[in-house]
Design a protein around this motif. Structure first.
Motif, PDB file in Angstrom:
ATOM      1  N   ALA B 167       0.829  -1.209   0.000  1.00 20.72           N
ATOM      2  CA  ALA B 167       0.000   0.000   0.000  1.00 20.72           C
ATOM      3  C   ALA B 167       0.863   1.259   0.000  1.00 20.72           C
ATOM      4  O   ALA B 167       0.586   2.225  -0.712  1.00 20.72           O
ATOM      5  CB  ALA B 167      -0.922  -0.010   1.218  1.00 20.72           C
ATOM      6  N   LEU B 168       1.934   1.235   0.788  1.00 24.86           N
ATOM      7  CA  LEU B 168       2.827   2.401   0.848  1.00 24.86           C
ATOM      8  C   LEU B 168       3.549   2.614  -0.480  1.00 24.86           C
ATOM      9  O   LEU B 168       3.731   3.748  -0.931  1.00 24.86           O
ATOM     10  CB  LEU B 168       3.853   2.208   1.976  1.00 24.86           C
ATOM     11  N   ALA B 169       3.956   1.527  -1.097  1.00 21.71           N
ATOM     12  CA  ALA B 169       4.689   1.639  -2.370  1.00 21.71           C
ATOM     13  C   ALA B 169       3.771   2.121  -3.489  1.00 21.71           C
ATOM     14  O   ALA B 169       4.159   2.952  -4.312  1.00 21.71           O
ATOM     15  CB  ALA B 169       5.324   0.298  -2.740  1.00 21.71           C
ATOM     16  N   CYS B 174       5.127   3.429  -7.217  1.00 26.05           N
ATOM     17  CA  CYS B 174       6.085   2.378  -7.572  1.00 26.05           C
ATOM     18  C   CYS B 174       5.390   1.187  -8.223  1.00 26.05           C
ATOM     19  O   CYS B 174       4.206   0.945  -8.020  1.00 26.05           O
ATOM     20  CB  CYS B 174       6.803   1.857  -6.324  1.00 26.05           C
ATOM     21  N   ARG B 175       6.160   0.418  -8.956  1.00 26.83           N
ATOM     22  CA  ARG B 175       5.757  -0.945  -9.304  1.00 26.83           C
ATOM     23  C   ARG B 175       6.184  -1.805  -8.123  1.00 26.83           C
ATOM     24  O   ARG B 175       7.346  -1.773  -7.708  1.00 26.83           O
ATOM     25  CB  ARG B 175       6.462  -1.404 -10.581  1.00 26.83           C
ATOM     26  N   VAL B 176       5.249  -2.585  -7.578  1.00 29.41           N
ATOM     27  CA  VAL B 176       5.581  -3.363  -6.387  1.00 29.41           C
ATOM     28  C   VAL B 176       5.345  -4.848  -6.657  1.00 29.41           C
ATOM     29  O   VAL B 176       4.274  -5.247  -7.121  1.00 29.41           O
ATOM     30  CB  VAL B 176       4.838  -2.838  -5.121  1.00 29.41           C
ATOM     31  N   VAL B 177       6.385  -5.621  -6.418  1.00 27.23           N
ATOM     32  CA  VAL B 177       6.367  -7.051  -6.721  1.00 27.23           C
ATOM     33  C   VAL B 177       6.590  -7.821  -5.420  1.00 27.23           C
ATOM     34  O   VAL B 177       7.516  -7.518  -4.661  1.00 27.23           O
ATOM     35  CB  VAL B 177       7.458  -7.395  -7.756  1.00 27.23           C
ATOM     36  N   GLY B 178       5.721  -8.797  -5.183  1.00 28.48           N
ATOM     37  CA  GLY B 178       5.824  -9.603  -3.969  1.00 28.48           C
ATOM     38  C   GLY B 178       6.371 -10.988  -4.234  1.00 28.48           C
ATOM     39  O   GLY B 178       6.384 -11.463  -5.365  1.00 28.48           O
ATOM     40  N   ILE B 179       6.843 -11.603  -3.177  1.00 32.16           N
ATOM     41  CA  ILE B 179       7.249 -13.005  -3.217  1.00 32.16           C
ATOM     42  C   ILE B 179       6.520 -13.673  -2.053  1.00 32.16           C
ATOM     43  O   ILE B 179       6.595 -13.197  -0.920  1.00 32.16           O
ATOM     44  CB  ILE B 179       8.774 -13.155  -3.068  1.00 32.16           C
ATOM     45  N   ALA B 180       5.792 -14.744  -2.344  1.00 31.20           N
ATOM     46  CA  ALA B 180       5.017 -15.412  -1.294  1.00 31.20           C
ATOM     47  C   ALA B 180       4.944 -16.905  -1.610  1.00 31.20           C
ATOM     48  O   ALA B 180       5.335 -17.340  -2.694  1.00 31.20           O
ATOM     49  CB  ALA B 180       3.622 -14.810  -1.201  1.00 31.20           C
ATOM     50  N   ALA B 189      -2.310 -11.483  -2.901  1.00 32.83           N
ATOM     51  CA  ALA B 189      -1.402 -10.326  -2.984  1.00 32.83           C
ATOM     52  C   ALA B 189      -1.774  -9.424  -4.160  1.00 32.83           C
ATOM     53  O   ALA B 189      -1.809  -8.199  -4.035  1.00 32.83           O
ATOM     54  CB  ALA B 189       0.052 -10.788  -3.092  1.00 32.83           C
ATOM     55  N   VAL B 190      -2.053 -10.043  -5.288  1.00 33.61           N
ATOM     56  CA  VAL B 190      -2.354  -9.250  -6.485  1.00 33.61           C
ATOM     57  C   VAL B 190      -3.779  -8.691  -6.433  1.00 33.61           C
ATOM     58  O   VAL B 190      -4.003  -7.509  -6.700  1.00 33.61           O
ATOM     59  CB  VAL B 190      -2.144 -10.104  -7.761  1.00 33.61           C
ATOM     60  N   GLU B 191      -4.734  -9.563  -6.047  1.00 29.98           N
ATOM     61  CA  GLU B 191      -6.139  -9.145  -6.145  1.00 29.98           C
ATOM     62  C   GLU B 191      -6.583  -8.237  -4.999  1.00 29.98           C
ATOM     63  O   GLU B 191      -7.373  -7.322  -5.200  1.00 29.98           O
ATOM     64  CB  GLU B 191      -7.046 -10.381  -6.214  1.00 29.98           C
ATOM     65  N   GLU B 192      -6.077  -8.484  -3.810  1.00 29.03           N
ATOM     66  CA  GLU B 192      -6.560  -7.699  -2.677  1.00 29.03           C
ATOM     67  C   GLU B 192      -5.541  -6.690  -2.155  1.00 29.03           C
ATOM     68  O   GLU B 192      -5.915  -5.664  -1.610  1.00 29.03           O
ATOM     69  CB  GLU B 192      -6.988  -8.636  -1.536  1.00 29.03           C
ATOM     70  N   LEU B 193      -4.263  -7.006  -2.290  1.00 26.13           N
ATOM     71  CA  LEU B 193      -3.243  -6.086  -1.750  1.00 26.13           C
ATOM     72  C   LEU B 193      -2.671  -5.154  -2.818  1.00 26.13           C
ATOM     73  O   LEU B 193      -1.820  -4.327  -2.520  1.00 26.13           O
ATOM     74  CB  LEU B 193      -2.106  -6.884  -1.092  1.00 26.13           C
ATOM     75  N   HIS B 194      -3.093  -5.349  -4.061  1.00 24.28           N
ATOM     76  CA  HIS B 194      -2.683  -4.472  -5.160  1.00 24.28           C
ATOM     77  C   HIS B 194      -1.214  -4.579  -5.548  1.00 24.28           C
ATOM     78  O   HIS B 194      -0.642  -3.619  -6.088  1.00 24.28           O
ATOM     79  CB  HIS B 194      -3.054  -3.017  -4.852  1.00 24.28           C
ATOM     80  N   PHE B 195      -0.599  -5.722  -5.278  1.00 26.68           N
ATOM     81  CA  PHE B 195       0.722  -5.958  -5.872  1.00 26.68           C
ATOM     82  C   PHE B 195       0.571  -6.015  -7.395  1.00 26.68           C
ATOM     83  O   PHE B 195      -0.422  -6.527  -7.916  1.00 26.68           O
ATOM     84  CB  PHE B 195       1.295  -7.290  -5.374  1.00 26.68           C
TER      85      PHE B 195
END
Lengths: 338, 338
Positions: B167-169, B174-180, B189-195
């Protein structure tokens, strides 16, 4: 026009660099165009970063093209000028490369700079008052930024960067501990460069032994470290860092020949809340004037008087360079060309 | 006075932590002295840092004493007060530990803080608007400090820190990419957290595969990385860093069980002029007000609405904690105590 001997990169190292990677060629310097000057080099600087340039792989600086003159810092004298900015007899520092002469566009920013040798010997502009000096300055002042009384460490202590680092650290009231190879270099570091202690890595050849030696030399722990070599020495230093220690990474000679050297315990970055920062001094031109001023003053005051290792003649450069990578030099490694 | 169930550290883990390291005990809360308050905990926070406290060896925080109540953040309600600063019914956040009640000195700075649940659910003060949220904020804002348009990555993306980081990024362009771990967490992560993208490390279980996945997810390279796990994921991220990338090291779960995990190629620190900085958010109290203000606003605006994993009852805490260390939780891991 002058007959110009040059050393070019003939082929890339497969693992360790050898003299057969280099080739000596001869050419005539071209006639000067408007705005150009011809510089006769007096000294060529040899520095570890050059090893990185010899690899094709992505390095921290652009790859050196095959068949082209090896890159390198030089000091010398203007012998012919078609620029109003320079006249014959001017003493200059530049990036002339591994050759006896260079033709320089006097208007290109940062390519050629006049220097004053009243209080500072010409060759020092390649060492303590040149790129290595500013490198030590940036790492210590801008990255480590030590408080008086803190303990700062440097590897390759007796070299051009290490010797300047010691003078700068002492001027800031730090305890400064060096790491160098062999009793002679360590004695030199303590007796002439004013290190408070110097650890001989030949005696402490593994992480456990080095870590123990660091504990003795740094009874209050390590607050700052200037990294020139990498490998087990870095592992040992990390084990002795205090909370919030700062590490400037300038070189990792140990990793240049291809085999990547793992950092054994990166969890220490978290445990001790370390900051580790890699840098290349040429990317920080904004600090050069301030750094060079302090370095020139230290030299003029006699507080910074490092030794030089001088190889004679251009043809001696490859051998001297390979020796530098193995720590055979004593202080700043130069090649005298005249 | 109230009957208080508590979980104490009974013995230290030998390698992996197990439920047998903990013990449930019962006691009566003591009578309050002047200036003290009795807090009934509604939620206990479970966080990876607690694993470090269980070890005897030097960790990034003090070791947890054997036989004492496990440390931990709590939210709850004041039920009795002998301090003018708090009255019964006040909702508070503190470090009450793994127990149902705590007695707190109201005057001790930073021990207990009243919170407003008009726009922010009470439990969020242990997550997005609490320590994990400020952790994400510090790493992103103070260490990575990204420019709009840059690419920032976080491991443990679906957790309390990761979801706030996203959310902060996004708020910073920014483009924000997660690893999970696992398709469900990545989808969340993509659908609800907006990664913008999320990489499943179970599918990419080695450095080569992860590095390839990062290349696809970060076509412009990586400018910032928030490290929660360590190990091969960090190795893979370093391979994709751009020049001057910045890495905030907050956790290395992968290394908590004893075996140090080497960093395979530290030379990249120099090659890419990286800055790597370890931190503990509790040492940066000066940023908390600014961070909490932004985080509370994001929650109130509906831009930060992470899920919570809630275990029921104090006795469920050890199992839930061990699950957290293995990535079994989904979002912020809490224990509901009332």
């Amino acid at each position: 026009m002058a007959t110009n001997r040059q050393i070019v990169l003939d082929n890339r190292p497969d693992g360790e660099a050898t003299t057969s990677n280099f080739k000596l060629v001869t050419s005539e310097t071209p006639a000067l165009a408007d705005g150009q000057v011809l510089v006769r080099h007096h000294y060529l600087s040899l520095d570890p970063y050059m090893r990185g340039r010899m690899n094709e792989s992505k390095s921290y600086a652009a790859s050196q093209a095959l068949g082209e003159v090896m890159i390198g810092g030089t000091v010398g004298e203007v012998v012919e000028s078609r620029s109003p900015k320079f006249k014959p007899g001017d003493q200059v520092v530049g990036m002339g490369g591994w050759q006896e002469y260079s033709v320089v566009d006097a208007d290109a920013p940062g390519m050629l700079r006049k220097v004053d040798t009243t209080h500072v010997p010409l060759s020092y502009y390649l060492g303590a008052v040149g790129m290595p000096g500013v490198t030590a300055w940036y790492g210590l002042v801008k990255i480590i930024n030590p408080k008086p009384g803190s303990t700062v460490v440097v590897s390759a202590a007796s070299g051009a960067v290490g010797s300047t680092y010691a003078a700068l650290a002492k001027a800031r009231g730090c305890r400064v501990v060096g790491i160098a190879g062999g009793p002679e270099k360590c004695r030199y570091a303590v007796e002439e460069l004013h290190f408070d202690a110097c650890i001989d890595y030949r005696v402490h050849g593994d992480v456990k032994s080095m870590s123990k030696a660091l504990k003795e030399a740094c009874p209050d722990g390590i607050d700052g470290y200037f990294e020139n070599v990498g490998g087990y020495i870095l592992d040992a230093v990390l084990l002795r860092t205090n909370a919030f220690a700062r590490i400037a990474v300038c070189g990792m000679i140990a990793g240049y020949d291809g085999a990547p050297l793992p950092l054994q315990n990166p969890t220490l970055i978290l445990i001790n809340r370390l900051t580790i920062e890699g840098f290349i001094v040429s990317e920080h031109v904004e600090v050069w004037p301030e750094a060079l001023k302090e370095l020139g003053t230290l030299v003029a005051q006699g507080k910074l008087k490092p030794r030089e290792s001088v190889a004679q003649g251009l043809q001696a450069a490859p051998e001297a360079f390979l020796g530098l990578l193995k720590g055979k030099n004593f202080g700043k490694q130069l090649v005298k060309l005249i």
